[in-house]
Write a protein that holds these residues in place. Structure first.
Motif, mmCIF file in Angstrom:
data_model
loop_
_atom_site.group_PDB
_atom_site.id
_atom_site.type_symbol
_atom_site.label_atom_id
_atom_site.label_comp_id
_atom_site.label_asym_id
_atom_site.label_seq_id
_atom_site.Cartn_x
_atom_site.Cartn_y
_atom_site.Cartn_z
ATOM 1 N N VAL A 17 33.870 28.480 52.340
ATOM 2 C CA VAL A 17 33.887 27.494 51.263
ATOM 3 C C VAL A 17 35.305 27.205 50.785
ATOM 4 O O VAL A 17 35.713 26.046 50.693
ATOM 5 C CB VAL A 17 32.983 27.933 50.083
ATOM 6 C CG1 VAL A 17 33.112 26.983 48.912
ATOM 7 C CG2 VAL A 17 31.525 28.029 50.532
ATOM 8 N N VAL B 293 28.290 31.794 46.186
ATOM 9 C CA VAL B 293 28.458 30.355 46.456
ATOM 10 C C VAL B 293 28.865 29.625 45.177
ATOM 11 O O VAL B 293 29.787 28.802 45.192
ATOM 12 C CB VAL B 293 27.174 29.752 47.069
ATOM 13 C CG1 VAL B 293 27.222 28.227 47.067
ATOM 14 C CG2 VAL B 293 26.963 30.272 48.483
ATOM 15 N N ASN B 294 28.204 29.919 44.078
ATOM 16 C CA ASN B 294 28.554 29.264 42.810
ATOM 17 C C ASN B 294 29.989 29.578 42.389
ATOM 18 O O ASN B 294 30.717 28.696 41.928
ATOM 19 C CB ASN B 294 27.570 29.652 41.705
ATOM 20 C CG ASN B 294 26.224 28.985 41.877
ATOM 21 O OD1 ASN B 294 26.099 27.944 42.513
ATOM 22 N ND2 ASN B 294 25.198 29.600 41.325
ATOM 23 N N ILE C 245 32.333 27.570 44.680
ATOM 24 C CA ILE C 245 32.327 26.151 44.313
ATOM 25 C C ILE C 245 33.100 25.951 43.015
ATOM 26 O O ILE C 245 33.898 25.013 42.890
ATOM 27 C CB ILE C 245 30.890 25.613 44.175
ATOM 28 C CG1 ILE C 245 30.160 25.680 45.517
ATOM 29 C CG2 ILE C 245 30.876 24.206 43.601
ATOM 30 C CD1 ILE C 245 30.744 24.871 46.630
ATOM 31 N N ASN C 246 32.884 26.818 42.035
ATOM 32 C CA ASN C 246 33.632 26.714 40.776
ATOM 33 C C ASN C 246 35.127 26.891 41.005
ATOM 34 O O ASN C 246 35.943 26.232 40.364
ATOM 35 C CB ASN C 246 33.120 27.726 39.757
ATOM 36 C CG ASN C 246 31.771 27.338 39.196
ATOM 37 O OD1 ASN C 246 31.381 26.173 39.223
ATOM 38 N ND2 ASN C 246 31.035 28.307 38.709
ATOM 39 N N ARG D 212 36.374 23.679 42.218
ATOM 40 C CA ARG D 212 36.461 22.717 41.105
ATOM 41 C C ARG D 212 37.717 22.959 40.276
ATOM 42 O O ARG D 212 38.337 22.022 39.796
ATOM 43 C CB ARG D 212 35.217 22.816 40.229
ATOM 44 C CG ARG D 212 34.019 22.197 40.861
ATOM 45 C CD ARG D 212 32.832 22.163 39.924
ATOM 46 N NE ARG D 212 31.716 21.530 40.588
ATOM 47 C CZ ARG D 212 30.494 22.003 40.601
ATOM 48 N NH1 ARG D 212 30.202 23.116 39.954
ATOM 49 N NH2 ARG D 212 29.533 21.366 41.254
ATOM 50 N N VAL E 274 33.439 21.842 52.965
ATOM 51 C CA VAL E 274 32.514 22.484 52.030
ATOM 52 C C VAL E 274 31.076 22.080 52.327
ATOM 53 O O VAL E 274 30.189 22.930 52.434
ATOM 54 C CB VAL E 274 32.892 22.147 50.565
ATOM 55 C CG1 VAL E 274 31.828 22.633 49.607
ATOM 56 C CG2 VAL E 274 34.239 22.767 50.217
ATOM 57 N N LEU F 10 28.197 24.614 53.681
ATOM 58 C CA LEU F 10 26.988 24.859 52.897
ATOM 59 C C LEU F 10 25.734 24.488 53.687
ATOM 60 O O LEU F 10 24.717 25.187 53.622
ATOM 61 C CB LEU F 10 27.029 24.087 51.578
ATOM 62 C CG LEU F 10 28.036 24.579 50.544
ATOM 63 C CD1 LEU F 10 28.066 23.652 49.333
ATOM 64 C CD2 LEU F 10 27.740 26.007 50.115
ATOM 65 N N ILE G 137 22.889 20.733 47.949
ATOM 66 C CA ILE G 137 24.344 20.570 47.999
ATOM 67 C C ILE G 137 24.790 19.548 46.955
ATOM 68 O O ILE G 137 25.780 19.759 46.249
ATOM 69 C CB ILE G 137 24.808 20.156 49.415
ATOM 70 C CG1 ILE G 137 24.550 21.301 50.404
ATOM 71 C CG2 ILE G 137 26.286 19.765 49.413
ATOM 72 C CD1 ILE G 137 24.717 20.910 51.857
ATOM 73 N N ILE H 222 24.754 21.266 43.626
ATOM 74 C CA ILE H 222 25.825 22.252 43.504
ATOM 75 C C ILE H 222 27.170 21.569 43.275
ATOM 76 O O ILE H 222 27.964 21.987 42.428
ATOM 77 C CB ILE H 222 25.901 23.143 44.764
ATOM 78 C CG1 ILE H 222 24.681 24.066 44.831
ATOM 79 C CG2 ILE H 222 27.178 23.967 44.788
ATOM 80 C CD1 ILE H 222 24.527 24.777 46.168
ATOM 81 N N LEU H 223 27.430 20.502 44.034
ATOM 82 C CA LEU H 223 28.734 19.829 43.984
ATOM 83 C C LEU H 223 28.781 18.662 43.000
ATOM 84 O O LEU H 223 29.820 18.019 42.859
ATOM 85 C CB LEU H 223 29.119 19.331 45.387
ATOM 86 C CG LEU H 223 29.290 20.404 46.458
ATOM 87 C CD1 LEU H 223 29.582 19.761 47.800
ATOM 88 C CD2 LEU H 223 30.387 21.382 46.074
ATOM 89 N N SER I 245 26.336 13.718 50.106
ATOM 90 C CA SER I 245 26.321 14.970 50.855
ATOM 91 C C SER I 245 26.037 14.693 52.329
ATOM 92 O O SER I 245 26.724 15.213 53.212
ATOM 93 C CB SER I 245 25.269 15.924 50.287
ATOM 94 O OG SER I 245 25.169 17.082 51.081
#
Length: 190
Positions: free
Chosen positions: A43, A83-84, A87-88, A91, A143, A147, A158, A161-162, A169
């Motif tokens: 990721v 995963v979270n 992703i954060n 971001r 990404v 995922l 996805i 999440i994004l 996606s």
């Protein structure tokens, strides 16, 4: 309907962790750290940052273990946290995925599908070439591709999440796959 519970072979370790047993935490860490690091690397695409994300994810997991209800395996629960976190982290790096809905489709840069079929079977791929190719993809493509292909999320998940649309996606996935195949094809021709 009662929630479905899964048999988790590490339930005893999880229970010991809930009681504050540091050795049990270390055992869980040893069991899951390598696979979860691989998730992070796919990721965030940077080993040092992935290691940091992994440590934060394990810290969160151990601090919030009381919220684990056994409705999935511990590994699935931990993977969601990992995963979270990853992703954060992206971001925070100000990753921008552009929602293409509403943009014109007049030129080649905005075509969603390619008219020429890609000969996927004709390309001899090995794991290392693919890994290097994925690492070269733009962040948005990488990404979504990771995922979808490696983590098993569908495009709706996805998108959630994004914080992008499901169609974005799908488009990021198709473009990322096409770009990856181009990278791999170019390497085999050189």
């Amino acid at each position: 309907m009662e929630p479905k519970h899964y048999i988790d072979k590490h339930v005893e370790l999880v229970e010991r962790c809930k009681q504050g047993d540091r050795k049990a935490q270390y055992e869980l860490y040893k069991l899951y750290s390598k696979s979860m690091l691989n998730v992070c690397v796919r990721v965030v695409n940077h080993i040092g940052e992935a290691e940091d994300v992994l440590q934060e994810a394990f810290l969160d997991a151990f601090c919030n273990l009381h919220t684990f209800r056994g409705q999935s395996t511990f590994g699935a629960w931990l993977k969601q946290i990992v995963v979270n976190k990853a992703i954060n982290h992206l971001r925070q790096r100000k990753m921008q995925l552009v929602d293409i809905e509403g943009y014109g489709y007049g030129d080649d840069d905005h075509d969603i599908a390619d008219d020429a079929p890609t000969d996927e079977e004709g390309i001899q791929m090995d794991v290392e070439r693919i890994r290097r190719g994925i690492a070269q993809l733009p962040e948005g493509y990488r990404v979504v591709l990771s995922l979808y292909l490696f983590e098993g999320y569908d495009h709706e998940e996805i998108g959630e999440i994004l914080n992008i649309s499901e169609s974005t996606s799908r488009t990021q996935y198709m473009r990322g796959k096409k770009k990856l195949l181009e990278l791999l094809s170019n390497r085999s021709n050189n």
